[in-house]
Write an enzyme that holds these catalytic residues in place. Sequence first.
Site, PDB file in Angstrom:
ATOM      1  N   SER B 159       1.081  -0.944  -0.497  1.00 36.08           N
ATOM      2  CA  SER B 159      -0.125   0.175  -0.073  1.00 36.08           C
ATOM      3  C   SER B 159       1.476   1.749  -0.275  1.00 36.08           C
ATOM      4  O   SER B 159       2.012   1.440  -0.820  1.00 36.08           O
ATOM      5  CB  SER B 159      -0.738  -0.170   0.868  1.00 36.08           C
ATOM      6  N   ARG B 223     -11.453   5.859  10.418  1.00 35.84           N
ATOM      7  CA  ARG B 223     -11.059   4.273  10.733  1.00 35.84           C
ATOM      8  C   ARG B 223     -12.147   3.303  10.127  1.00 35.84           C
ATOM      9  O   ARG B 223     -11.502   2.999   8.869  1.00 35.84           O
ATOM     10  CB  ARG B 223     -10.911   3.796  11.640  1.00 35.84           C
ATOM     11  N   ASP B 318      -8.757  -6.305  -5.025  1.00 31.35           N
ATOM     12  CA  ASP B 318      -8.285  -5.248  -4.132  1.00 31.35           C
ATOM     13  C   ASP B 318      -9.186  -4.216  -5.226  1.00 31.35           C
ATOM     14  O   ASP B 318      -8.643  -3.970  -6.380  1.00 31.35           O
ATOM     15  CB  ASP B 318      -7.086  -4.959  -4.334  1.00 31.35           C
ATOM     16  N   HIS B 351      -7.966  -5.269  -0.323  1.00 26.77           N
ATOM     17  CA  HIS B 351      -6.481  -4.491   0.151  1.00 26.77           C
ATOM     18  C   HIS B 351      -5.901  -5.265   1.471  1.00 26.77           C
ATOM     19  O   HIS B 351      -4.800  -5.343   0.880  1.00 26.77           O
ATOM     20  CB  HIS B 351      -6.850  -2.536  -0.002  1.00 26.77           C
ATOM     21  N   ASP B 352      -6.883  -5.694   2.029  1.00 22.01           N
ATOM     22  CA  ASP B 352      -5.938  -6.692   3.074  1.00 22.01           C
ATOM     23  C   ASP B 352      -5.172  -7.420   2.582  1.00 22.01           C
ATOM     24  O   ASP B 352      -4.620  -8.072   3.394  1.00 22.01           O
ATOM     25  CB  ASP B 352      -6.891  -6.772   4.264  1.00 22.01           C
TER      26      ASP B 352
END
Lengths: 378, 378
Positions: B159, B223, B318, B351-352
């Site tokens: 990232s 968040r 992602d 994305h994680d």
Amino acid sequence: MNAPVPDTHGSVGIVEPKLLELDQGVTLQCGEVLPRLELIYETYGDLNQDRTNAVLICHALSGHHHAAGFHSETETRPGWWDNCIGPGKPIDTNRFHVVSLNNLGGCHGSTGPRSVNPKTGEPYGEDFPTVTVKDWVKTQAMLADALNIERFAAVIGGSLGGMQALQWAIDYPDRIGHAVLIACAPKLSAQNIAFNEIARLAIKMDSVDGSSDEALPGLGLARMIGHVTYLSDDSMGTKFGREVKSGDIEQGRDVQFQVESYLHYQGSRFAQTFDPNTYVLVTRALDYFDPAIEHNDNLVDTLQPATAKFLVISFSSDWRFSPERSNEIVDALVAAGKSTVSANIVSNMGHDSFLMDIPRYFTVLKTYLASVADELDA
Amino acid sequence: MNAPVPDTHGSVGIVEPKLLELDQGVTLQCGEVLPRLELIYETYGDLNQDRTNAVLICHALSGHHHAAGFHSETETRPGWWDNCIGPGKPIDTNRFHVVSLNNLGGCHGSTGPRSVNPKTGEPYGEDFPTVTVKDWVKTQAMLADALNIERFAAVIGGSLGGMQALQWAIDYPDRIGHAVLIACAPKLSAQNIAFNEIARLAIKMDSVDGSSDEALPGLGLARMIGHVTYLSDDSMGTKFGREVKSGDIEQGRDVQFQVESYLHYQGSRFAQTFDPNTYVLVTRALDYFDPAIEHNDNLVDTLQPATAKFLVISFSSDWRFSPERSNEIVDALVAAGKSTVSANIVSNMGHDSFLMDIPRYFTVLKTYLASVADELDA
């Protein structure tokens, strides 16, 4: 055939909202009773002698009754779906009597959180009872009763509006000829619910810090979150790119990119007019929408009662309610043996495509609805 | 070859952060001067005699120096990338000397908004100067100088960390052997910037309403927005589905779905530890990252100075930094004649994925880095 409607700038011209008062009240799905309610609505195009050419427009999250035409000669913007509703347009007011209302719980004239709660003498505010898509369809049927419309030739909606059209086909099979479901889904995904919850939490911050009606940054933020999910990455890139307001690396929290200015403008304009409690209510109605839940999550069984014919439209770049979500509906309709036409429209405009005059989209809608009108005339 | 490191629960074991004080200060890209700075860092595995086997780990938005091992026998969770860094793991501490720091502007021990501004005697807070990816790379090079590491065998990041690895290859071509770019992009899209701006506006609401450090709902909201963009629609569906906490339609704004509980928990836990001004700084650094801007938006020209070899990894689901964004980098590297290996990993974790031990991902990383270590030993 009806007499042709005068074509004022290609639109239905000047229209006047009407208010329906329902003193019998309504019992909602959550069990609460509203002792009386008002629904604001507009109509465009003439109702034929047999009263068979009415179509109902169901609005999405932030929509309302003013779908076409102008409220006055000086109004600068027409109704929200004016590109689609009018003489010679896909929803052709030369052939259909179009009914468009503000849903129960709204903030544009129908009974909602800003209305006075007869029990307290104060506005309902956040105590307005939870409303569902089923409740909206029920009160839309009450409006149809009042207008002496036994059956809609079609019920049409995009996004949350499409969910209402689907619920109509299930709950009132005898009162709907065609259901037109545009850019919708049979229920929300966990991601959809997550975005709604983030929007609600942003709104909650406004009430926690006791902001006045004039500045509701949380409501603005909720709108911005919505906006990003309505557009595609691609369309935002085309619209804004990475245009920097100044070439320098600047200190602080101020706006640096064009896309930020756009979001700020959209958020603040929305926060000035929309009601935060309506936003919370409507996102909850979206979350709860799941007609198959009463049939062990079996959508095919859920759709069995429907007798309407279906048109299902999706858009290639819509990631809020993607084509795959529309396909879930189409597949269940086919499995349930229902007459179904479906079209996936190539567009880079994301979920917002349903409001755009994309040529293939409008051609599909226009030709489909022309055949509906032809059936009525036959 | 180094002597094998004792394998404590398969991890690097107990580690102790170290603090580097840089009294010479640094001039930042924005023109501001920090008269002195501190960087907190950890190292895992031995530096070889030739000092050639160091690799640098660059962290993402909310990361820090504690990437592997445990700070004490009683710590319940290891460093954030412990599944990937350790003896026999893809980033193998039996072969590499791993350096991991908290970036300048962070809130985990390096100089940042919580540090005292020598000019005022008060914490910098929101007056901490704007930092960029280029600034981070510059200060990481200062750390390397202090550690007497002339050249990193590899700079590795996922990232925003991958963006730092890319900047290293451009800014310090002689000091980096390999750049490993995981789930990153050559610059943010308008949609990426929009999500960052919404997060910043949420944080701004905390300071407007004067909330105390103990309750920062805006930071929590920021968040949550991040979290939704790190996961895929599919993975959220698998993780939470539409599990309703109770079967009934309930009144009010309380949590109804499991995904909402999860978001509330993640948001509130984050808000208790992270610094809001760091979040603003880091998202701005993301927005500004655009190395090609100095070369008329030509990424191929931008990459010309690089002499590193590249490994570029992306993940199929992602949507924050999609495989297409990684391909932009790969295509430019190929056009610039650079040695490039790329892999798109099929994963539904969004994305994680870059933090997950997905078998093909870890195999690619492990075999690539083993060949890097073999080169050093040859």
